[in-house]
Write a protein that holds these residues in place. Structure first.
Motif, PDB file in Angstrom:
ATOM      1  N   GLY A  81       0.825  -1.199   0.000  1.00  0.00           N
ATOM      2  CA  GLY A  81       0.000   0.000   0.000  1.00  0.00           C
ATOM      3  C   GLY A  81       0.861   1.252   0.000  1.00  0.00           C
ATOM      4  N   TRP A  82       0.250   2.378   0.230  1.00  0.00           N
ATOM      5  CA  TRP A  82       0.957   3.653   0.199  1.00  0.00           C
ATOM      6  C   TRP A  82       1.800   3.843   1.456  1.00  0.00           C
ATOM      7  CZ3 TRP A  82       1.143   6.173  -4.209  1.00  0.00           C
ATOM      8  CH2 TRP A  82       0.100   6.048  -5.129  1.00  0.00           C
ATOM      9  N   LYS A  83       3.020   4.331   1.267  1.00  0.00           N
ATOM     10  CA  LYS A  83       3.910   4.643   2.373  1.00  0.00           C
ATOM     11  C   LYS A  83       4.092   6.166   2.437  1.00  0.00           C
ATOM     12  CE  LYS A  83       4.689   0.309   3.241  1.00  0.00           C
ATOM     13  NZ  LYS A  83       4.067  -0.332   4.429  1.00  0.00           N
ATOM     14  N   PRO A  84       3.665   6.804   3.529  1.00  0.00           N
ATOM     15  CA  PRO A  84       3.820   8.257   3.635  1.00  0.00           C
ATOM     16  C   PRO A  84       5.248   8.647   3.980  1.00  0.00           C
ATOM     17  CG  PRO A  84       2.846   7.398   5.647  1.00  0.00           C
ATOM     18  CD  PRO A  84       2.971   6.229   4.700  1.00  0.00           C
ATOM     19  N   LEU A  85       5.676   9.778   3.465  1.00  0.00           N
ATOM     20  CA  LEU A  85       6.999  10.309   3.780  1.00  0.00           C
ATOM     21  C   LEU A  85       6.914  11.171   5.027  1.00  0.00           C
ATOM     22  CD1 LEU A  85       8.166  11.438   0.215  1.00  0.00           C
ATOM     23  CD2 LEU A  85       8.728   9.314   1.410  1.00  0.00           C
ATOM     24  N   HIS A  86       7.840  10.989   5.940  1.00  0.00           N
ATOM     25  CA  HIS A  86       7.908  11.795   7.159  1.00  0.00           C
ATOM     26  C   HIS A  86       8.912  12.915   6.902  1.00  0.00           C
ATOM     27  CE1 HIS A  86       5.599   8.646   9.170  1.00  0.00           C
ATOM     28  NE2 HIS A  86       6.403   7.793   8.580  1.00  0.00           N
ATOM     29  N   SER A  87       8.462  13.930   6.193  1.00  0.00           N
ATOM     30  CA  SER A  87       9.359  14.954   5.654  1.00  0.00           C
ATOM     31  C   SER A  87       9.253  16.267   6.427  1.00  0.00           C
ATOM     32  CB  SER A  87       9.008  15.208   4.181  1.00  0.00           C
ATOM     33  OG  SER A  87       9.712  16.320   3.678  1.00  0.00           O
ATOM     34  N   GLU A  88      10.359  17.009   6.445  1.00  0.00           N
ATOM     35  CA  GLU A  88      10.371  18.389   6.919  1.00  0.00           C
ATOM     36  C   GLU A  88      10.904  19.283   5.795  1.00  0.00           C
ATOM     37  OE1 GLU A  88       9.153  19.750   9.629  1.00  0.00           O
ATOM     38  OE2 GLU A  88       8.406  17.810  10.337  1.00  0.00           O
ATOM     39  N   GLY A  89      10.406  19.004   4.584  1.00  0.00           N
ATOM     40  CA  GLY A  89      10.893  19.681   3.398  1.00  0.00           C
ATOM     41  C   GLY A  89      10.612  21.165   3.340  1.00  0.00           C
ATOM     42  N   GLY A  90       9.736  21.669   4.197  1.00  0.00           N
ATOM     43  CA  GLY A  90       9.493  23.107   4.216  1.00  0.00           C
ATOM     44  C   GLY A  90      10.690  23.910   4.674  1.00  0.00           C
ATOM     45  N   HIS A  91      11.667  23.223   5.271  1.00  0.00           N
ATOM     46  CA  HIS A  91      12.831  23.920   5.805  1.00  0.00           C
ATOM     47  C   HIS A  91      14.032  23.894   4.864  1.00  0.00           C
ATOM     48  CE1 HIS A  91      10.797  24.599   9.603  1.00  0.00           C
ATOM     49  NE2 HIS A  91      10.353  23.359   9.513  1.00  0.00           N
ATOM     50  N   VAL A  92      13.825  23.447   3.604  1.00  0.00           N
ATOM     51  CA  VAL A  92      14.895  23.571   2.617  1.00  0.00           C
ATOM     52  C   VAL A  92      15.141  25.047   2.337  1.00  0.00           C
ATOM     53  CG1 VAL A  92      14.292  21.354   1.557  1.00  0.00           C
ATOM     54  CG2 VAL A  92      13.311  23.474   0.636  1.00  0.00           C
ATOM     55  N   SER A  93      16.307  25.373   1.831  1.00  0.00           N
ATOM     56  CA  SER A  93      16.649  26.772   1.555  1.00  0.00           C
ATOM     57  C   SER A  93      15.777  27.331   0.429  1.00  0.00           C
ATOM     58  CB  SER A  93      18.123  26.879   1.162  1.00  0.00           C
ATOM     59  OG  SER A  93      18.952  26.436   2.215  1.00  0.00           O
ATOM     60  N   PHE A  94      15.304  28.544   0.617  1.00  0.00           N
ATOM     61  CA  PHE A  94      14.502  29.200  -0.407  1.00  0.00           C
ATOM     62  C   PHE A  94      15.345  29.472  -1.644  1.00  0.00           C
ATOM     63  CE2 PHE A  94      13.355  33.315  -2.380  1.00  0.00           C
ATOM     64  CZ  PHE A  94      12.160  32.906  -2.966  1.00  0.00           C
ATOM     65  N   THR A  95      14.774  29.223  -2.828  1.00  0.00           N
ATOM     66  CA  THR A  95      15.469  29.422  -4.100  1.00  0.00           C
ATOM     67  C   THR A  95      14.760  30.500  -4.921  1.00  0.00           C
ATOM     68  OG1 THR A  95      16.104  27.086  -4.124  1.00  0.00           O
ATOM     69  CG2 THR A  95      16.302  28.298  -6.189  1.00  0.00           C
ATOM     70  N   PRO A  96      15.356  31.666  -5.081  1.00  0.00           N
ATOM     71  CA  PRO A  96      14.722  32.714  -5.906  1.00  0.00           C
ATOM     72  C   PRO A  96      14.854  32.387  -7.382  1.00  0.00           C
ATOM     73  CG  PRO A  96      16.873  33.450  -5.165  1.00  0.00           C
ATOM     74  CD  PRO A  96      16.640  32.116  -4.505  1.00  0.00           C
ATOM     75  N   ALA A  97      13.913  32.896  -8.170  1.00  0.00           N
ATOM     76  CA  ALA A  97      13.909  32.606  -9.604  1.00  0.00           C
ATOM     77  C   ALA A  97      13.937  33.860 -10.470  1.00  0.00           C
ATOM     78  CB  ALA A  97      12.682  31.766  -9.974  1.00  0.00           C
ATOM     79  N   ASN A  98      13.917  35.050  -9.855  1.00  0.00           N
ATOM     80  CA  ASN A  98      14.010  36.283 -10.630  1.00  0.00           C
ATOM     81  C   ASN A  98      14.532  37.405  -9.734  1.00  0.00           C
ATOM     82  OD1 ASN A  98      11.752  37.194  -9.122  1.00  0.00           O
ATOM     83  ND2 ASN A  98      10.327  36.431 -10.672  1.00  0.00           N
ATOM     84  N   ARG A  99      14.691  38.577 -10.310  1.00  0.00           N
ATOM     85  CA  ARG A  99      15.279  39.701  -9.587  1.00  0.00           C
ATOM     86  C   ARG A  99      14.445  40.093  -8.371  1.00  0.00           C
ATOM     87  NH1 ARG A  99      19.968  41.511  -8.432  1.00  0.00           N
ATOM     88  NH2 ARG A  99      19.062  41.666  -6.356  1.00  0.00           N
ATOM     89  N   ARG A 100      13.107  40.109  -8.522  1.00  0.00           N
ATOM     90  CA  ARG A 100      12.267  40.502  -7.395  1.00  0.00           C
ATOM     91  C   ARG A 100      12.420  39.521  -6.241  1.00  0.00           C
ATOM     92  NH1 ARG A 100       5.959  42.078  -8.013  1.00  0.00           N
ATOM     93  NH2 ARG A 100       5.681  39.902  -8.598  1.00  0.00           N
ATOM     94  N   GLU A 101      12.514  38.248  -6.549  1.00  0.00           N
ATOM     95  CA  GLU A 101      12.655  37.254  -5.486  1.00  0.00           C
ATOM     96  C   GLU A 101      14.035  37.309  -4.848  1.00  0.00           C
ATOM     97  OE1 GLU A 101      11.363  33.500  -7.108  1.00  0.00           O
ATOM     98  OE2 GLU A 101       9.393  34.321  -7.617  1.00  0.00           O
ATOM     99  N   ILE A 102      15.043  37.707  -5.623  1.00  0.00           N
ATOM    100  CA  ILE A 102      16.368  37.942  -5.042  1.00  0.00           C
ATOM    101  C   ILE A 102      16.306  39.097  -4.042  1.00  0.00           C
ATOM    102  CG2 ILE A 102      18.726  38.722  -5.533  1.00  0.00           C
ATOM    103  CD1 ILE A 102      18.534  37.186  -8.183  1.00  0.00           C
ATOM    104  N   ASP A 103      15.575  40.155  -4.398  1.00  0.00           N
ATOM    105  CA  ASP A 103      15.408  41.296  -3.485  1.00  0.00           C
ATOM    106  C   ASP A 103      14.686  40.865  -2.206  1.00  0.00           C
ATOM    107  OD1 ASP A 103      16.654  42.927  -5.326  1.00  0.00           O
ATOM    108  OD2 ASP A 103      14.779  43.736  -6.153  1.00  0.00           O
ATOM    109  N   ILE A 104      13.671  40.035  -2.373  1.00  0.00           N
ATOM    110  CA  ILE A 104      12.934  39.546  -1.200  1.00  0.00           C
ATOM    111  C   ILE A 104      13.858  38.706  -0.317  1.00  0.00           C
ATOM    112  CG2 ILE A 104      11.084  37.993  -0.452  1.00  0.00           C
ATOM    113  CD1 ILE A 104       9.528  38.887  -2.983  1.00  0.00           C
ATOM    114  N   LEU A 105      14.664  37.853  -0.937  1.00  0.00           N
ATOM    115  CA  LEU A 105      15.605  37.023  -0.180  1.00  0.00           C
ATOM    116  C   LEU A 105      16.616  37.888   0.558  1.00  0.00           C
ATOM    117  CD1 LEU A 105      16.836  34.315   0.633  1.00  0.00           C
ATOM    118  CD2 LEU A 105      18.050  34.285  -1.559  1.00  0.00           C
ATOM    119  N   GLU A 106      17.159  38.902  -0.105  1.00  0.00           N
ATOM    120  CA  GLU A 106      18.140  39.769   0.542  1.00  0.00           C
ATOM    121  C   GLU A 106      17.513  40.528   1.715  1.00  0.00           C
ATOM    122  OE1 GLU A 106      19.670  42.083  -2.711  1.00  0.00           O
ATOM    123  OE2 GLU A 106      21.247  40.606  -3.148  1.00  0.00           O
TER     124      GLU A 106
END
Length: 327
Positions: A155-180
């Motif tokens: 059957g299905w096996k659930p993942l016991h993850s804390e993936g929300g705590h991975v490092s944020f990755t910006p994808a454009n200039r505005r998101e770089i500004d938000i990260l900074e």
């Protein structure tokens, strides 16, 4: 386990309770504000004493399951986004329970996914899910939950993850500004720092600063409402950035898991956006993975609109072997 069973879905803001009176049948569903109670046991005691719970057989509860927004390792639980802490065994004894199973809230939510019908979901692009393929799950609320399901012979096996705590990755200039901007306050800016209720406030302050405007002291629900109603240009930009960032995170999860069974989005924020998510840049950003754009274009994304999916998952988990509950 005999009925009724006590279920609790504990987040950083709200504690949801219900009694399962027969397989899959919930009664006396109630939502309590975590801030109103010193500890989890106080909220549980209050719920079990309500007239609705007592009418549904609360005084006969001997088995309980708790889904909580926190990693579960051993007996002691200290919440990440709230001050509650407790011993699982001491709580079991306090309420004279025969069993008390405690799991991460997104582990329980993941177990609900195969049981949800299309009337409990809204599809956001993609094609048809491929059966017996991995499934990804994420959801923004007080924090950012991440999990998934892996198919197996048992059957299905659930993942016991804390993936929300991975490092944020910006994808454009505005998101770089938000990260900074966020780096001025946090040494490590996780995805959760931005893709969450507190994250909406952080994005709002970052965008206000970049536009040399004074940020108002407003809460996340107000930012969402003003953005949806186009009452505040910055709030509208916050929602656009949030959906873009969520699309990147969801796409990352999809390629990481090979989630051709679909990506599901829960949590408290996205379901409240209604059809805005369909009009946003979420899907474009989800598929924006260069050579894997075609791969991602076929993966369906579903927003969970079922109000209490964690209870469905808890019911499924408590029917499985104890190994399914192991963290």
């Amino acid at each position: 386990m005999r009925f009724p069973k006590l279920f609790a879905d504990i987040g950083g803001t709200n504690a949801r309770f219900a009694l399962e009176t027969s397989p899959g049948v919930l009664a006396a569903v109630k939502v309590l504000a975590c801030a109103d109670y010193p500890q989890l046991a106080d909220a549980m005691h209050h719920y079990l004493q309500t007239s609705e719970a007592r009418a549904a057989g609360a005084d006969q509860v001997k088995n309980a399951g708790i889904a909580i927004a926190n990693p579960i390792h051993g007996d002691w639980v200290q919440m990440t986004n709230h001050h509650w802490s407790f011993s699982i065994e001491a709580t079991r004894q306090l309420f004279q329970l025969e069993s008390l199973d405690v799991v991460n809230d997104f582990t329980a939510l993941a177990m609900s996914l195969p049981l949800l019908g299309m009337q409990q979901l809204t599809q956001v692009g993609g094609r048809t899910a491929i059966p017996d393929s991995a499934i990804g799950l994420l959801g923004a609320g007080t924090g950012l939950g991440v999990s998934g399901l892996i198919p197996s012979a048992d059957g299905w096996k659930p993942l016991h993850s804390e993936g929300g705590h991975v490092s944020f990755t910006p994808a454009n200039r505005r998101e770089i500004d938000i990260l900074e901007f966020a780096w001025q306050e946090f040494d490590h800016v996780s995805a959760e720092r931005l893709l969450s209720g507190p994250g909406l406030k952080l994005i709002y302050r970052a965008l206000a600063a970049s536009q040399q405007q004074i940020a108002e002291d407003i809460e996340a629900p107000d930012i969402v409402q003003r953005g949806l109603n186009q009452q505040c240009p910055i709030c509208s930009d916050v929602l656009a950035s949030f959906c873009d960032m969520l699309g990147t995170m969801a796409g990352n999860l999809a390629v990481t898991l090979g989630a051709r069974g679909g990506i599901y989005i829960g949590g408290g924020i996205v379901p409240r956006l209604g059809d805005y998510i369909l009009r946003s840049g979420f899907r474009q950003r989800f598929e924006q993975k260069g050579r894997f754009t075609q791969y991602l274009s076929e993966i369906p994304v579903f927003v969970i609109t079922e109000p209490y999916p964690a209870f469905i998952g808890l019911s499924a988990l408590l029917q499985q072997a104890p190994s399914a509950l192991a963290a």
